[in-house]
Structure formats: structure tokens, C-alpha cells
Scaffold this motif. Sequence first.
Motif, PDB file in Angstrom:
ATOM      1  N   PHE A 266      36.778 152.163  -8.667  1.00 56.65           N
ATOM      2  CA  PHE A 266      36.118 151.492  -7.864  1.00 56.65           C
ATOM      3  C   PHE A 266      36.238 149.989  -7.990  1.00 56.65           C
ATOM      4  O   PHE A 266      36.245 149.185  -7.145  1.00 56.65           O
ATOM      5  CB  PHE A 266      34.612 151.865  -8.005  1.00 56.65           C
ATOM      6  CG  PHE A 266      33.756 150.998  -7.138  1.00 56.65           C
ATOM      7  CD1 PHE A 266      33.622 151.051  -5.772  1.00 56.65           C
ATOM      8  CD2 PHE A 266      33.112 149.874  -7.777  1.00 56.65           C
ATOM      9  CE1 PHE A 266      32.662 150.463  -5.000  1.00 56.65           C
ATOM     10  CE2 PHE A 266      32.020 149.181  -7.136  1.00 56.65           C
ATOM     11  CZ  PHE A 266      32.125 149.336  -5.615  1.00 56.65           C
ATOM     12  N   LEU A 267      36.261 149.748  -9.303  1.00 55.11           N
ATOM     13  CA  LEU A 267      36.395 148.353  -9.866  1.00 55.11           C
ATOM     14  C   LEU A 267      37.615 147.753  -9.052  1.00 55.11           C
ATOM     15  O   LEU A 267      37.904 146.586  -8.604  1.00 55.11           O
ATOM     16  CB  LEU A 267      36.337 148.374 -11.075  1.00 55.11           C
ATOM     17  CG  LEU A 267      36.456 146.601 -11.878  1.00 55.11           C
ATOM     18  CD1 LEU A 267      35.273 145.733 -11.276  1.00 55.11           C
ATOM     19  CD2 LEU A 267      36.347 146.721 -13.448  1.00 55.11           C
ATOM     20  N   ALA A 268      38.684 148.464  -9.584  1.00 53.48           N
ATOM     21  CA  ALA A 268      40.186 147.939  -8.897  1.00 53.48           C
ATOM     22  C   ALA A 268      40.222 147.929  -7.463  1.00 53.48           C
ATOM     23  O   ALA A 268      40.578 147.011  -6.822  1.00 53.48           O
ATOM     24  CB  ALA A 268      41.110 148.889  -9.138  1.00 53.48           C
TER      25      ALA A 268
ATOM     26  N   GLU B  20      30.974 137.122  -8.148  1.00 51.94           N
ATOM     27  CA  GLU B  20      29.982 137.100  -9.098  1.00 51.94           C
ATOM     28  C   GLU B  20      29.401 138.615  -9.421  1.00 51.94           C
ATOM     29  O   GLU B  20      29.310 139.116 -10.396  1.00 51.94           O
ATOM     30  CB  GLU B  20      28.938 136.252  -8.852  1.00 51.94           C
ATOM     31  CG  GLU B  20      28.998 134.595  -8.961  1.00 51.94           C
ATOM     32  CD  GLU B  20      27.947 133.889  -8.354  1.00 51.94           C
ATOM     33  OE1 GLU B  20      26.874 134.343  -7.834  1.00 51.94           O
ATOM     34  OE2 GLU B  20      27.954 132.612  -8.418  1.00 51.94           O
ATOM     35  N   GLY B  21      29.316 139.451  -8.245  1.00 47.43           N
ATOM     36  CA  GLY B  21      28.958 140.476  -8.196  1.00 47.43           C
ATOM     37  C   GLY B  21      29.922 141.493  -8.899  1.00 47.43           C
ATOM     38  O   GLY B  21      29.333 142.353  -9.662  1.00 47.43           O
ATOM     39  N   ILE B  22      31.166 141.385  -8.828  1.00 50.45           N
ATOM     40  CA  ILE B  22      32.191 141.973  -9.392  1.00 50.45           C
ATOM     41  C   ILE B  22      32.164 141.864 -10.907  1.00 50.45           C
ATOM     42  O   ILE B  22      32.131 142.709 -11.548  1.00 50.45           O
ATOM     43  CB  ILE B  22      33.601 141.755  -9.058  1.00 50.45           C
ATOM     44  CG1 ILE B  22      33.847 142.077  -7.282  1.00 50.45           C
ATOM     45  CG2 ILE B  22      34.821 142.343  -9.930  1.00 50.45           C
ATOM     46  CD1 ILE B  22      35.315 141.445  -6.803  1.00 50.45           C
ATOM     47  N   VAL B  23      31.803 140.874 -11.529  1.00 52.00           N
ATOM     48  CA  VAL B  23      31.563 140.359 -12.932  1.00 52.00           C
ATOM     49  C   VAL B  23      30.418 141.190 -13.549  1.00 52.00           C
ATOM     50  O   VAL B  23      30.556 141.835 -14.417  1.00 52.00           O
ATOM     51  CB  VAL B  23      31.552 138.985 -13.078  1.00 52.00           C
ATOM     52  CG1 VAL B  23      31.145 138.549 -14.486  1.00 52.00           C
ATOM     53  CG2 VAL B  23      32.821 138.222 -12.800  1.00 52.00           C
ATOM     54  N   ASP B  24      29.363 141.079 -12.623  1.00 51.92           N
ATOM     55  CA  ASP B  24      28.177 141.791 -13.059  1.00 51.92           C
ATOM     56  C   ASP B  24      28.294 143.215 -13.150  1.00 51.92           C
ATOM     57  O   ASP B  24      27.884 143.943 -13.919  1.00 51.92           O
ATOM     58  CB  ASP B  24      26.777 141.202 -12.475  1.00 51.92           C
ATOM     59  CG  ASP B  24      26.654 139.764 -12.512  1.00 51.92           C
ATOM     60  OD1 ASP B  24      26.657 139.216 -13.310  1.00 51.92           O
ATOM     61  OD2 ASP B  24      25.909 139.470 -11.427  1.00 51.92           O
TER      62      ASP B  24
ATOM     63  N   ALA C   3      49.112 139.650   9.259  1.00 51.22           N
ATOM     64  CA  ALA C   3      49.382 140.771   7.970  1.00 51.22           C
ATOM     65  C   ALA C   3      48.203 140.836   7.005  1.00 51.22           C
ATOM     66  O   ALA C   3      47.757 141.766   6.732  1.00 51.22           O
ATOM     67  CB  ALA C   3      50.729 140.460   7.470  1.00 51.22           C
ATOM     68  N   ALA C   4      47.943 139.473   6.619  1.00 53.75           N
ATOM     69  CA  ALA C   4      46.920 139.420   5.649  1.00 53.75           C
ATOM     70  C   ALA C   4      45.415 139.871   6.179  1.00 53.75           C
ATOM     71  O   ALA C   4      44.690 140.799   5.339  1.00 53.75           O
ATOM     72  CB  ALA C   4      46.730 137.915   4.941  1.00 53.75           C
ATOM     73  N   GLY C   5      45.210 139.650   7.325  1.00 53.18           N
ATOM     74  CA  GLY C   5      43.946 140.246   8.004  1.00 53.18           C
ATOM     75  C   GLY C   5      44.039 141.732   7.831  1.00 53.18           C
ATOM     76  O   GLY C   5      43.147 142.590   7.832  1.00 53.18           O
ATOM     77  N   GLN C   6      45.082 142.391   8.146  1.00 51.81           N
ATOM     78  CA  GLN C   6      45.282 143.848   8.355  1.00 51.81           C
ATOM     79  C   GLN C   6      45.171 144.421   7.037  1.00 51.81           C
ATOM     80  O   GLN C   6      44.606 145.509   6.748  1.00 51.81           O
ATOM     81  CB  GLN C   6      46.810 144.162   8.869  1.00 51.81           C
ATOM     82  CG  GLN C   6      46.849 143.882  10.492  1.00 51.81           C
ATOM     83  CD  GLN C   6      48.057 144.119  11.126  1.00 51.81           C
ATOM     84  OE1 GLN C   6      49.152 143.871  10.341  1.00 51.81           O
ATOM     85  NE2 GLN C   6      48.321 144.221  12.576  1.00 51.81           N
ATOM     86  N   GLU C   7      45.787 143.800   6.183  1.00 51.48           N
ATOM     87  CA  GLU C   7      45.848 144.177   4.659  1.00 51.48           C
ATOM     88  C   GLU C   7      44.436 144.038   4.109  1.00 51.48           C
ATOM     89  O   GLU C   7      43.942 145.125   3.548  1.00 51.48           O
ATOM     90  CB  GLU C   7      46.786 143.202   3.777  1.00 51.48           C
ATOM     91  CG  GLU C   7      46.598 143.686   2.242  1.00 51.48           C
ATOM     92  CD  GLU C   7      47.270 142.615   1.524  1.00 51.48           C
ATOM     93  OE1 GLU C   7      47.357 143.195   0.143  1.00 51.48           O
ATOM     94  OE2 GLU C   7      47.716 141.650   1.787  1.00 51.48           O
ATOM     95  N   LEU C   8      43.662 143.320   4.344  1.00 51.45           N
ATOM     96  CA  LEU C   8      42.150 142.980   4.158  1.00 51.45           C
ATOM     97  C   LEU C   8      41.394 144.200   4.766  1.00 51.45           C
ATOM     98  O   LEU C   8      40.646 144.759   3.899  1.00 51.45           O
ATOM     99  CB  LEU C   8      41.689 141.689   4.665  1.00 51.45           C
ATOM    100  CG  LEU C   8      40.121 141.433   4.337  1.00 51.45           C
ATOM    101  CD1 LEU C   8      39.766 141.603   2.980  1.00 51.45           C
ATOM    102  CD2 LEU C   8      39.809 140.252   5.027  1.00 51.45           C
ATOM    103  N   ARG C   9      41.643 144.371   5.923  1.00 48.35           N
ATOM    104  CA  ARG C   9      41.079 145.625   6.526  1.00 48.35           C
ATOM    105  C   ARG C   9      41.229 146.982   5.691  1.00 48.35           C
ATOM    106  O   ARG C   9      40.420 147.791   5.647  1.00 48.35           O
ATOM    107  CB  ARG C   9      41.110 145.728   7.979  1.00 48.35           C
ATOM    108  CG  ARG C   9      40.388 144.541   8.993  1.00 48.35           C
ATOM    109  CD  ARG C   9      40.602 144.710  10.531  1.00 48.35           C
ATOM    110  NE  ARG C   9      42.043 144.247  10.781  1.00 48.35           N
ATOM    111  CZ  ARG C   9      42.397 143.165  10.892  1.00 48.35           C
ATOM    112  NH1 ARG C   9      41.473 141.893  10.586  1.00 48.35           N
ATOM    113  NH2 ARG C   9      43.493 142.830  11.323  1.00 48.35           N
ATOM    114  N   GLN C  10      42.611 147.180   5.598  1.00 52.41           N
ATOM    115  CA  GLN C  10      43.158 148.339   4.760  1.00 52.41           C
ATOM    116  C   GLN C  10      42.260 148.260   3.392  1.00 52.41           C
ATOM    117  O   GLN C  10      41.727 149.372   2.981  1.00 52.41           O
ATOM    118  CB  GLN C  10      44.509 148.345   4.514  1.00 52.41           C
ATOM    119  CG  GLN C  10      44.888 150.011   4.113  1.00 52.41           C
ATOM    120  CD  GLN C  10      44.428 150.843   4.790  1.00 52.41           C
ATOM    121  OE1 GLN C  10      44.488 150.897   5.953  1.00 52.41           O
ATOM    122  NE2 GLN C  10      44.081 151.928   3.933  1.00 52.41           N
ATOM    123  N   LYS C  11      42.501 147.430   2.778  1.00 48.94           N
ATOM    124  CA  LYS C  11      41.744 147.381   1.369  1.00 48.94           C
ATOM    125  C   LYS C  11      40.183 147.582   1.307  1.00 48.94           C
ATOM    126  O   LYS C  11      39.511 148.385   0.379  1.00 48.94           O
ATOM    127  CB  LYS C  11      41.947 145.895   0.657  1.00 48.94           C
ATOM    128  CG  LYS C  11      43.395 145.455   0.284  1.00 48.94           C
ATOM    129  CD  LYS C  11      43.914 146.468  -0.855  1.00 48.94           C
ATOM    130  CE  LYS C  11      45.286 145.961  -0.746  1.00 48.94           C
ATOM    131  NZ  LYS C  11      46.142 146.740  -2.019  1.00 48.94           N
TER     132      LYS C  11
END
Length: 194
Positions: A63-65, A172-176, A97-105
Motif C-alpha cells: 500500500f505504501l509503495a 505529509e500523509g504518507i510520512v505520517d 502520457a504522464a496523465g495516463q500513468e497517474l490515472r493507472q497508478k
Amino acid sequence: MDEGIAAVVAASIGVPGALVGAFLGYRAGLAQAKATLKGVELQLAGERDFALWTGKRDAYSTFLAAVEDVSIALDRARSLAGLYLEAGIGAGRAATAAGQELRQKHKDLLFRQSALRLSVDGSRADDAEALVKIASAGVQDFEDWTDALNPHRGDDDAAFTRLRENTRRLKEGIVDWAANARSDLVAGGTPPQR
């Protein structure tokens, strides 16, 4: 003493001795069997604890990854879309392509969140859900911002401000969340021995 009487006396001494020996042997065997059974139960409990701890650790790490991948993809998409604004049409493919990658991630993150709920308690899963909501808001803000870049579509400054704010909140949320997950794993002790 007569041989017959001696045999009867010896038998009367030997039979109870044999019975006592047999009884003590039975009790020792029973105790050994119970101890063996208890040892097997402890081993199975240890293996179960190890499997649960490992599953929890794996769910946390995947999940973190996934949430970090969304954060990185969000930064990349925002940067490439900004370059597209400055450089013009030539950088459009990279931004798309970066927008598509973002949606897939983002989609991958939603699957990881579902898997996480199978392995962790309610409070940590609820914290993950809050983090996913921030990531989802960031993805939506990116979509709003890129839509607003098109003339006559909206206020790109407001959309970009929301995007920046949610990107900051996500980091910040990821770090916490990672710190809390690590605390959960440590509180559970070192991985149980197999």
C-alpha cells in the motif's frame, strides 16, 4: 522356606511392582503425549502469528509503495503539464502520457487499499482510506487543472492551488501513515520465530 512358598511370595511382590511400573509408565507416556501435543499447538500458533505478521507487513509495504507511486506520478504529471504550457505542443505527448500513468497508478492504489483491509485492523485501514481520499483529490485536481488550461474552461490558478495543496497534504500523509504502520509492526514485536 519352601520353593513353592518362595515363588508365591515373589509373585505377590512382583505383580504389584509390575502393576505399579505399568501404571507409572502409562502416566509418563500420557504426560509425554500431552507435552508433545502442547508443543505442536505452540508451533502452529507461532506459524500462524508469523503468517499474520508477514501478511500485515506485506500489505503495509505494498500500500505504501502504491500511494508513493501516485505521489510521484502526480508530481511528474504536474511538471510535464507545466512544461507543456511553457514549451507548447511538442511536450503535449509527454504530458498526456504522464496523465495516463497517474490515472493507472491511482487505480492500482485503490486495489492495494482493498487488499490492505484484509490484513490490518480498522483504524489503520481507516487512516489508509483517508490517505486515498487525499490522493484521489489530488488526481481530480490535476484533471481540473489540465481542463482549466484549455481556454474558456475555468480558473487554472484556483485549480493549480488546490493541486499544490493536496499534493503537499498527500506527502505529509504518507510520512505520517508510514510512521504509524512502522509503529504497528514494532508494537507487534519482531517477526515471530518459525
